[in-house]
Design a protein around this motif. Structure first.
Motif, short mmCIF file in Angstrom:
data_model
loop_
_atom_site.label_atom_id
_atom_site.label_comp_id
_atom_site.label_asym_id
_atom_site.label_seq_id
_atom_site.Cartn_x
_atom_site.Cartn_y
_atom_site.Cartn_z
N ALA A 96 0.87 -1.17 0.00
CA ALA A 96 0.00 0.00 0.00
C ALA A 96 0.91 1.22 0.00
O ALA A 96 1.94 1.23 0.68
N ALA A 101 -1.89 5.78 1.57
CA ALA A 101 -2.78 4.73 2.07
C ALA A 101 -2.44 4.28 3.48
O ALA A 101 -3.18 3.49 4.07
N ALA A 117 -3.74 -1.35 -3.57
CA ALA A 117 -3.52 -2.10 -2.33
C ALA A 117 -4.36 -3.37 -2.31
O ALA A 117 -3.88 -4.44 -1.90
#
Length: 257
Positions: A96, A101, A117
């Protein structure tokens, strides 16, 4: 005779000796398995180098789980490297974007980063499993790795969501592939000082939680207990266990605050 004698295992995500995947590969070999490891891109050089310290040095293949061509050719690539059947898969893949994120910006993460992700960290468990399916033996164990996503964790953000999706994906694979002799399980590890963990902003707070709450104690520098849990699931010693999440976390999952 080891508990993986005669089995062929694909271990993804081997990078450094500190990685869970490396310790899984090492112990699997010690238990009699033929191991193939994978990575892709710039990480390939790390994987090739660290794999030389395994005995015997395993075949190293390039596998990007977001590349349809890599997945389509995976069975052929494995055969090229002497693997005629697959008895086990270790999914040690996650990503990620740490800038968007992870780290507390959950409410403003753009969809493309969320989608990435989810594809890399969760959907890939299904796509990797299906890419290997042409080589499956009569008794196959697929094992993924998570950081218990039943609850939210500080700064873990969309990786936590992706891991929840990974855990659910494993259960659905267990449902749909069980009739073909495929077991799919997840190992939920406590925090380990890997490269992946260091990429998570504020992840050292996890160490403090485990130091305070683990009934059995927890060493964040020792991936061996987690790797042993994975190897046990790869073996024939859990013949009727599927769709399960096994905690190897010193017992923290069972304790209150």
């Amino acid at each position: 005779m080891g508990i993986l004698e005669g089995k062929s295992i694909l271990v993804t995500g081997v990078t450094h000796k500190t990685s869970i995947a490396y310790q899984v590969a090492k112990i699997a070999q010690e238990q009699g398995a033929t191991v193939v490891v994978s990575n892709f891109g710039r990480a390939m050089s790390l994987t090739k180098r660290v794999s030389q310290s395994l005995d015997p040095a395993p075949a190293v293949i390039e596998l990007n789980v977001t590349d349809d061509e890599h997945l389509a050719n995976l069975a052929y690539t494995l055969r090229e490297n002497g693997i005629e059947k697959i008895d086990g898969i270790v999914h040690s893949i996650a990503y990620a974007n740490p800038e968007t994120a992870l780290g507390g910006g959950f409410l403003t993460t753009p969809w493309p980063d969320v989608a990435n992700a989810l594809q890399v960290s969760a959907y890939s468990l299904a796509s990797l499993t299906m890419a290997c399916k042409p080589l499956f033996s009569d008794d196959v164990s697929v094992v993924g790795l998570t950081f218990d996503a039943r609850i939210s964790w500080p700064t873990y953000d969309w990786m936590g969501v992706a891991k929840a999706a990974l855990e659910s994906t494993s259960r659905y694979l267990a449902r749909y592939l069980g009739s073909e002799g495929v077991r799919c399980n997840i190992v939920a590890a406590g925090p380990l000082d890997t490269i992946a963990k260091k990429a998570i902003p504020g992840s050292n707070t996890f160490n403090d939680t485990w130091s305070d709450r683990s009934p059995l104690g927890w060493d964040t520098t020792d991936a061996v207990p987690t790797a042993k849990g994975v190897v046990a699931l790869l073996s024939d010693w859990f013949p009727k266990t599927t769709g399960e999440m096994i905690h190897v976390d010193g017992g923290v999952h069972s304790t209150g605050g």
